[in-house]
Design a protein around this motif. Structure first.
Motif, PDB file in Angstrom:
ATOM      1  N   ILE A   1     -16.717  -7.202   4.752  1.00  0.00           N
ATOM      2  CA  ILE A   1     -16.315  -6.005   5.506  1.00  0.00           C
ATOM      3  C   ILE A   1     -15.011  -5.441   4.947  1.00  0.00           C
ATOM      4  O   ILE A   1     -14.864  -4.227   4.774  1.00  0.00           O
ATOM      5  CB  ILE A   1     -16.167  -6.348   7.001  1.00  0.00           C
ATOM      6  N   ASN A   2     -14.074  -6.337   4.647  1.00  0.00           N
ATOM      7  CA  ASN A   2     -12.794  -5.898   4.077  1.00  0.00           C
ATOM      8  C   ASN A   2     -13.005  -5.193   2.741  1.00  0.00           C
ATOM      9  O   ASN A   2     -12.388  -4.156   2.454  1.00  0.00           O
ATOM     10  CB  ASN A   2     -11.865  -7.105   3.906  1.00  0.00           C
ATOM     11  N   SER A   3     -13.897  -5.742   1.920  1.00  0.00           N
ATOM     12  CA  SER A   3     -14.214  -5.122   0.631  1.00  0.00           C
ATOM     13  C   SER A   3     -14.855  -3.752   0.825  1.00  0.00           C
ATOM     14  O   SER A   3     -14.537  -2.793   0.099  1.00  0.00           O
ATOM     15  CB  SER A   3     -15.154  -6.034  -0.164  1.00  0.00           C
ATOM     16  N   THR A   4     -15.738  -3.637   1.819  1.00  0.00           N
ATOM     17  CA  THR A   4     -16.390  -2.354   2.096  1.00  0.00           C
ATOM     18  C   THR A   4     -15.366  -1.300   2.504  1.00  0.00           C
ATOM     19  O   THR A   4     -15.394  -0.164   2.010  1.00  0.00           O
ATOM     20  CB  THR A   4     -17.429  -2.519   3.231  1.00  0.00           C
ATOM     21  N   LEU A   5     -14.462  -1.665   3.411  1.00  0.00           N
ATOM     22  CA  LEU A   5     -13.446  -0.719   3.876  1.00  0.00           C
ATOM     23  C   LEU A   5     -12.519  -0.300   2.736  1.00  0.00           C
ATOM     24  O   LEU A   5     -12.181   0.882   2.595  1.00  0.00           O
ATOM     25  CB  LEU A   5     -12.639  -1.341   5.017  1.00  0.00           C
ATOM     26  N   SER A   6     -12.117  -1.276   1.915  1.00  0.00           N
ATOM     27  CA  SER A   6     -11.235  -0.958   0.779  1.00  0.00           C
ATOM     28  C   SER A   6     -11.936  -0.026  -0.207  1.00  0.00           C
ATOM     29  O   SER A   6     -11.340   0.947  -0.690  1.00  0.00           O
ATOM     30  CB  SER A   6     -10.811  -2.252   0.069  1.00  0.00           C
TER      31      SER A   6
ATOM     32  N   GLY B   1      -3.260   5.658   3.059  1.00  0.00           N
ATOM     33  CA  GLY B   1      -2.016   6.349   2.704  1.00  0.00           C
ATOM     34  C   GLY B   1      -1.525   5.971   1.321  1.00  0.00           C
ATOM     35  O   GLY B   1      -1.107   6.825   0.537  1.00  0.00           O
ATOM     36  N   SER B   2      -1.597   4.675   0.998  1.00  0.00           N
ATOM     37  CA  SER B   2      -1.140   4.214  -0.319  1.00  0.00           C
ATOM     38  C   SER B   2      -1.977   4.813  -1.438  1.00  0.00           C
ATOM     39  O   SER B   2      -1.444   5.218  -2.482  1.00  0.00           O
ATOM     40  CB  SER B   2      -1.196   2.684  -0.384  1.00  0.00           C
ATOM     41  N   SER B   3      -3.302   4.870  -1.234  1.00  0.00           N
ATOM     42  CA  SER B   3      -4.183   5.423  -2.266  1.00  0.00           C
ATOM     43  C   SER B   3      -3.947   6.911  -2.468  1.00  0.00           C
ATOM     44  O   SER B   3      -3.947   7.410  -3.602  1.00  0.00           O
ATOM     45  CB  SER B   3      -5.649   5.173  -1.882  1.00  0.00           C
ATOM     46  N   LEU B   4      -3.726   7.624  -1.370  1.00  0.00           N
ATOM     47  CA  LEU B   4      -3.430   9.054  -1.475  1.00  0.00           C
ATOM     48  C   LEU B   4      -2.194   9.288  -2.337  1.00  0.00           C
ATOM     49  O   LEU B   4      -2.174  10.162  -3.213  1.00  0.00           O
ATOM     50  CB  LEU B   4      -3.215   9.650  -0.079  1.00  0.00           C
ATOM     51  N   VAL B   5      -1.149   8.509  -2.072  1.00  0.00           N
ATOM     52  CA  VAL B   5       0.100   8.676  -2.820  1.00  0.00           C
ATOM     53  C   VAL B   5      -0.062   8.270  -4.273  1.00  0.00           C
ATOM     54  O   VAL B   5       0.464   8.924  -5.182  1.00  0.00           O
ATOM     55  CB  VAL B   5       1.233   7.873  -2.152  1.00  0.00           C
TER      56      VAL B   5
ATOM     57  N   ILE C   1      -5.912   1.670   7.282  1.00  0.00           N
ATOM     58  CA  ILE C   1      -5.048   2.844   7.475  1.00  0.00           C
ATOM     59  C   ILE C   1      -3.933   2.853   6.437  1.00  0.00           C
ATOM     60  O   ILE C   1      -3.637   3.882   5.811  1.00  0.00           O
ATOM     61  CB  ILE C   1      -4.471   2.871   8.898  1.00  0.00           C
ATOM     62  N   SER C   2      -3.306   1.695   6.242  1.00  0.00           N
ATOM     63  CA  SER C   2      -2.220   1.596   5.263  1.00  0.00           C
ATOM     64  C   SER C   2      -2.723   1.857   3.850  1.00  0.00           C
ATOM     65  O   SER C   2      -2.078   2.551   3.055  1.00  0.00           O
ATOM     66  CB  SER C   2      -1.581   0.205   5.351  1.00  0.00           C
ATOM     67  N   LEU C   3      -3.910   1.311   3.521  1.00  0.00           N
ATOM     68  CA  LEU C   3      -4.479   1.500   2.181  1.00  0.00           C
ATOM     69  C   LEU C   3      -4.809   2.961   1.921  1.00  0.00           C
ATOM     70  O   LEU C   3      -4.625   3.452   0.802  1.00  0.00           O
ATOM     71  CB  LEU C   3      -5.738   0.644   2.025  1.00  0.00           C
TER      72      LEU C   3
ATOM     73  N   ASP D   1       1.744   8.986   3.738  1.00  0.00           N
ATOM     74  CA  ASP D   1       1.782   7.555   3.465  1.00  0.00           C
ATOM     75  C   ASP D   1       2.783   6.846   4.373  1.00  0.00           C
ATOM     76  O   ASP D   1       2.530   5.729   4.845  1.00  0.00           O
ATOM     77  CB  ASP D   1       2.139   7.310   1.997  1.00  0.00           C
ATOM     78  N   VAL D   2       3.916   7.479   4.623  1.00  0.00           N
ATOM     79  CA  VAL D   2       4.917   6.883   5.516  1.00  0.00           C
ATOM     80  C   VAL D   2       4.336   6.716   6.917  1.00  0.00           C
ATOM     81  O   VAL D   2       4.488   5.661   7.552  1.00  0.00           O
ATOM     82  CB  VAL D   2       6.197   7.746   5.555  1.00  0.00           C
ATOM     83  N   VAL D   3       3.650   7.748   7.394  1.00  0.00           N
ATOM     84  CA  VAL D   3       3.058   7.697   8.740  1.00  0.00           C
ATOM     85  C   VAL D   3       1.995   6.603   8.819  1.00  0.00           C
ATOM     86  O   VAL D   3       1.958   5.813   9.777  1.00  0.00           O
ATOM     87  CB  VAL D   3       2.460   9.069   9.115  1.00  0.00           C
ATOM     88  N   THR D   4       1.103   6.526   7.815  1.00  0.00           N
ATOM     89  CA  THR D   4       0.045   5.509   7.846  1.00  0.00           C
ATOM     90  C   THR D   4       0.631   4.103   7.756  1.00  0.00           C
ATOM     91  O   THR D   4       0.115   3.167   8.386  1.00  0.00           O
ATOM     92  CB  THR D   4      -0.964   5.722   6.704  1.00  0.00           C
ATOM     93  N   ALA D   5       1.719   3.950   7.005  1.00  0.00           N
ATOM     94  CA  ALA D   5       2.366   2.636   6.910  1.00  0.00           C
ATOM     95  C   ALA D   5       2.959   2.218   8.250  1.00  0.00           C
ATOM     96  O   ALA D   5       2.835   1.059   8.666  1.00  0.00           O
ATOM     97  CB  ALA D   5       3.450   2.657   5.838  1.00  0.00           C
ATOM     98  N   VAL D   6       3.607   3.152   8.927  1.00  0.00           N
ATOM     99  CA  VAL D   6       4.190   2.857  10.244  1.00  0.00           C
ATOM    100  C   VAL D   6       3.090   2.454  11.231  1.00  0.00           C
ATOM    101  O   VAL D   6       3.233   1.479  11.983  1.00  0.00           O
ATOM    102  CB  VAL D   6       4.979   4.070  10.776  1.00  0.00           C
ATOM    103  N   ILE D   7       1.975   3.199  11.217  1.00  0.00           N
ATOM    104  CA  ILE D   7       0.856   2.863  12.105  1.00  0.00           C
ATOM    105  C   ILE D   7       0.325   1.464  11.778  1.00  0.00           C
ATOM    106  O   ILE D   7       0.085   0.640  12.681  1.00  0.00           O
ATOM    107  CB  ILE D   7      -0.269   3.905  11.970  1.00  0.00           C
TER     108      ILE D   7
END
Length: 409
Positions: free
Chosen positions: A141-146, A23-27, A19-21, A173-179
């Protein structure tokens, strides 16, 4: 209180990071595209690229020490929170009409520094959440999600920017980071024996509080551990040589197959799709029993596929090779990560992962600095073929030497 099942913990942790990634990628895409479309300046893009690379490199050495010294879960939450706070301030500035490019550069620098802490911290904390026999699967799995987030982010970011201003993406991005931070806060992380080691050192009067001393101890460990040292050298060499496939393929596509935007989009998307597929492959297969065989085989395959890119007679053949390159990437990276997680002492993993991150952050841009000007003098295809041949030869030549060192760990 009963400790939670490790599968539940790692599922929540990977969900939070995904979720955090996103938002970060979008920004990240939104800021770069905003600068590109509003300035059309190569100088401004160069500055933004430097802001995205240099802080990460500069902070990585100290980040490794902090990750080994302090609570890794809190380090991940703190870096995510600082990035979100900087992004929120940027959004507030844009909402109030203060649209400064230097504010964008400052936030890119903060985000880069935060990533320099968060990435090695995530790699170092996974062995505290997952039994050793499942490390390859979880890293796959982590690599797949990323990879999936990186595949979706350009399209999502473009769609958002067509209907809303930049500041809307910043708020996402702020919202996804908080989540992500809130989910991470609920996870139980099994501690390692660092506290006991520190207590013993204090008793013996050997404790050193200097971060510089801790950095020096990391370099001493690297010097004394022949396998990790040679693995790092191999990593730097390979990343330098594959940089043409990472940066020069858009130039080759436009020169050879046509300048249509859809071709460049297809080139990016097939590589990202390949990385998603590669993550699924390594997560389900698990690689060869001897993990470094998987990395060296994938490295040699990557080199052969670079040659395939260079000799591609038609665009479809190029796209097939590009997809296959994407598949090899997780198969190359995941065994390296797992090998470090399994064989490097927990109290040293933050520094070693930081060294690996510095290697990637320096080798790829340095490769571009060498091969970029060269592409104006000779065909990109020849560069790809020459570099690909070297990647194959180096991967095969270091196989037995590197593996012998690995089995002595």
């Amino acid at each position: 209180m009963k400790k939670p099942n490790w599968k539940s913990s790692i599922a929540r942790f990977l969900t939070a990071q995904t979720i955090s990634l996103l938002g970060s990628s979008l920004v990240q895409y939104a800021i770069i595209w905003y600068i590109t479309l509003s300035t059309s300046s190569g100088k401004m893009l160069t500055i933004s690229t430097l802001c995205g690379f240099l802080p990460q490199i500069m902070i990585s050495l100290f980040a490794g020490v902090w990750i080994d010294r302090y609570d890794r879960k809190k380090m991940i939450m703190l870096s995510d929170s600082v990035i979100a706070a900087a992004t929120l301030l940027l959004a507030a500035a844009f909402f109030t009409g203060h649209r400064s490019y230097w504010l964008l550069f400052a936030v890119l620098a903060v985000r880069s520094a935060g990533t320099g802490i968060q990435t090695p911290a995530v790699n170092a904390i996974i062995p505290q959440l997952v039994p050793q026999e499942y490390l390859m699967k979880i890293n796959g799995i982590n690599s797949t999600l990323s990879s999936l987030m990186m595949f979706l982010s350009p399209a999502l970011s473009g769609a958002i920017l067509t209907v809303a201003p930049l500041e809307t993406t910043l708020l996402i991005d702020v919202v996804t980071a908080v989540i992500g931070v809130c989910i991470t806060a609920t996870i139980y992380v099994k501690p390692y024996e660092q506290k006991a080691a520190e207590k013993n050192e204090k008793t013996e009067g050997k404790i050193k509080n200097s971060s510089l001393e801790d950095i020096r101890s990391g370099f001493r460990y690297l010097k004394e551990n022949r396998f990790i040292k040679r693995l790092l050298i191999y990593q730097i060499t390979i990343l330098f040589l594959i940089s043409p496939s990472a940066f020069l393929t858009p130039l080759m596509v436009s020169r050879t197959f046509g300048e249509e935007v859809w071709r460049l989009t297809a080139s990016e998307m097939t590589y990202s799709l390949g990385m998603v597929l590669g993550g699924i492959v390594i997560a389900s297969w698990g690689g060869f029993k001897k993990k470094m065989n998987t990395t060296l085989f994938a490295g040699a395959a990557y080199g052969l596929l670079m040659i395939g890119l260079g000799i591609a007679p038609v665009f479809l053949f190029y796209l097939i090779c590009n997809t296959m390159i994407g598949i090899t990437s997780p198969c190359y990276n995941a065994p390296i990560t797992v090998t470090i997680q399994e064989n490097v002492p927990p109290k040293m993993q933050g520094r070693i992962f930081s060294f690996m991150q510095i290697a990637g952050s320096c080798a790829l841009p340095f490769g571009m600095a060498v091969f970029g000007p060269l592409a104006d003098m000779i065909q990109v295809q020849r560069i790809l073929c020459g570099a690909g041949i070297l990647v194959v030869l180096i991967s095969l030549s270091v196989k037995y030497n590197l593996l012998r060192c690995a089995y002595k760990l």
